[in-house]
Design an enzyme around this catalytic site. Structure first.
Site, PDB file in Angstrom:
ATOM      1  CE  LYS A  39      -5.510   7.871   1.791  1.00  0.00           C
ATOM      2  NZ  LYS A  39      -5.457   7.127   3.063  1.00  0.00           N
ATOM      3  CE1 TYR A 269      15.408   1.300 -24.487  1.00  0.00           C
ATOM      4  CE2 TYR A 269      13.185   1.764 -23.692  1.00  0.00           C
ATOM      5  CZ  TYR A 269      14.409   2.204 -24.179  1.00  0.00           C
ATOM      6  OH  TYR A 269      14.620   3.538 -24.349  1.00  0.00           O
TER       7      TYR A 269
HETATM    8  C1  LIG Z   1      -6.603   6.304   3.218  1.00  0.00           C
HETATM    9  C2  LIG Z   1      -7.315   6.231   4.509  1.00  0.00           C
HETATM   10  C3  LIG Z   1      -8.675   5.902   4.556  1.00  0.00           C
HETATM   11  C4  LIG Z   1      -9.447   5.461   3.347  1.00  0.00           C
HETATM   12  O1  LIG Z   1      -9.139   4.114   3.084  1.00  0.00           O
HETATM   13  P1  LIG Z   1      -9.856   3.309   1.899  1.00  0.00           P
HETATM   14  O2  LIG Z   1      -9.390   1.923   2.065  1.00  0.00           O
HETATM   15  O3  LIG Z   1      -9.383   3.939   0.626  1.00  0.00           O
HETATM   16  O4  LIG Z   1     -11.313   3.468   2.093  1.00  0.00           O
HETATM   17  C5  LIG Z   1      -9.307   5.980   5.781  1.00  0.00           C
HETATM   18  N1  LIG Z   1      -8.627   6.323   6.903  1.00  0.00           N
HETATM   19  C6  LIG Z   1      -7.312   6.613   6.894  1.00  0.00           C
HETATM   20  C7  LIG Z   1      -6.625   6.965   8.160  1.00  0.00           C
HETATM   21  C8  LIG Z   1      -6.598   6.558   5.698  1.00  0.00           C
HETATM   22  O5  LIG Z   1      -5.300   6.834   5.702  1.00  0.00           O
END
Ligand SMILES: *Cc1c(COP(=O)(O)O)cnc(C)c1O
Length: 377
Positions: A39, A269
């Site tokens: 993702k 800044y």
């Molecule tokens: C993002 C996510 C993962 C992966 O989590 P990590 O800590 O990056 O391994 C697994 N399951 C779900 C439902 C997630 O949203």
């Protein structure tokens, strides 16, 4: 020194991604299927390229957050099963059928909706059902009997997976994970008593894999962070981390200008930094619009010629100034490392996150699309 290929860029190592995947596989063993999470454009590592690497390592499943991410993978020719974990919006629903995607359903209402859709289209559809076992985010909070009844009254669709997600998996001072596991187990058993045995059962993300919560591995795990080379530090009386992974991404920026400033000069800044003595400074072609956290102002570090040096003053939108006093030969066009190895160890997303008061996930996901992506073997 070679001249830099862009203002700011990341170098992503295919072999390190593959090695991280294999490290997970070696730990969980051949009985457990790995569904890497790609993702958010693979935590900014580039979902298409990452998916190709993982597919060549044998990954048969991938997980994304939404339909758009899944369609991008399909358009690039990725043929693995794709689980869409957080999207069942009305506008997304037909894509599941058109692109052979697998939805995660989060309510019994979703079940009825998908069942109607599948029946109307005359097209079978497998789904994974997410149980909210106590995280209080997505997933159904219905009782086991209601879930069982709803699954049985949705005959046009097939319950292929049962899943949950943990809220505090790396916190060994909390009993929340144990309570979530028990709640999940109750529902799994109720489904089983009703004759339902979803082929895939999954709970574990990186934390549950790395710290060896083996009772959560079931027959599928969902690592994201670990694939990219990270395991968050645990809290409380944690067992040792069993997973050896390394960051697959190095982030660099070009030096735009180098100059001498006098004692008392104010930098950037707000005049946040005042030179205590004459100094040599370098201005880098990177800023918070590229994802370098503004909170690193006056406290972050970068790596020049393998050694750490300080960020001076405010990180601005497109520019960041660093101390180049100890690097007399540094010149415009030279590369500087924002995230990567130094002679005294890695400056990684974890360290940046600590300094910036955020989490490593957010540092990686924050690397913006303006940063050029290069893949290296
Ligand atoms: C993002 C996510 C993962 C992966 O989590 P990590 O800590 O990056 O391994 C697994 N399951 C779900 C439902 C997630 O949203």
């Amino acid at each position: 020194m070679h001249s830099a290929p862009a203002r700011s860029w990341v170098e992503i190592s295919r072999s390190q991604l593959a090695a991280n995947f294999r490290a997970v596989r070696d730990l969980v063993g051949p009985e457990v299927t790995i569904m890497p999470v790609v993702k958010a454009d693979a935590y900014r590592h580039g979902a298409v390229e990452v998916a190709r690497v993982l597919a060549s390592e044998g990954a048969r499943w991938l997980a994304v957050s939404n339909v758009e991410e899944a369609v991008t993978l399909r358009a690039a020719g990725i043929r693995a099963r794709i689980l869409v974990m957080a999207d069942f919006l009305p506008a997304a629903r037909t894509a599941f059928f058109e692109y052979q995607l697998t939805p995660v359903l989060h309510s019994l209402e979703d079940l009825r909706t998908l069942n109607q859709l599948a029946a109307r289209r005359g097209q079978p559809m497998a789904y994974h059902l997410k149980i909210d076992t106590g995280m209080g985010r997505l997933g159904t909070r219905a009782h086991a009997e209601e879930i069982c009844a709803a699954v049985l009254s949705a005959p046009a669709i097939q319950l292929e997976g049962l899943m949950t997600h943990f809220a505090s998996v790396t916190d060994f001072g909390s009993s929340q994970t144990e309570r979530q596991i028990q709640a999940f187990e109750r529902i799994r058993q109720a489904l089983q008593a009703g004759g339902l045995r979803p082929p895939w059962v999954h709970m574990a993300s990186t934390g549950a894999i790395a710290y060896g919560r083996r009772d959560t591995w079931q027959n599928m795990v969902r690592p994201g962070h670990a694939i990219y080379g990270y395991v968050s530090p645990a809290r409380g009386p944690a067992p040792p981390c069993l997973l050896q992974v390394k960051p697959a991404l190095i982030w660099k920026a070009s030096v735009l200008a180098v100059k001498q400033v006098e004692e008392g000069a104010l930098i950037g800044y707000g005049g946040m930094f005042r030179a205590p003595q004459p100094m040599r400074i370098a201005v880098l072609a990177v800023g918070y619009a590229d994802g370098l956290p503004h909170r690193l102002s006056n406290r972050g570090q970068v790596i020049i010629q393998n050694r750490r040096t300080r960020i001076l003053g405010a990180v601005s939108m497109d520019l960041t100034t660093v101390d180049a006093t100890e690097f007399p030969h540094l010149q415009p066009g030279d590369p500087v490392t924002l995230l990567g190895p130094a002679s005294d160890g890695w400056l990684d997303a974890q360290e940046i996150a600590r300094l910036a008061g955020t989490i490593s996930y957010s540092v990686l996901c924050g690397i913006s699309s303006r940063v050029k992506r290069l893949y290296v073997p």
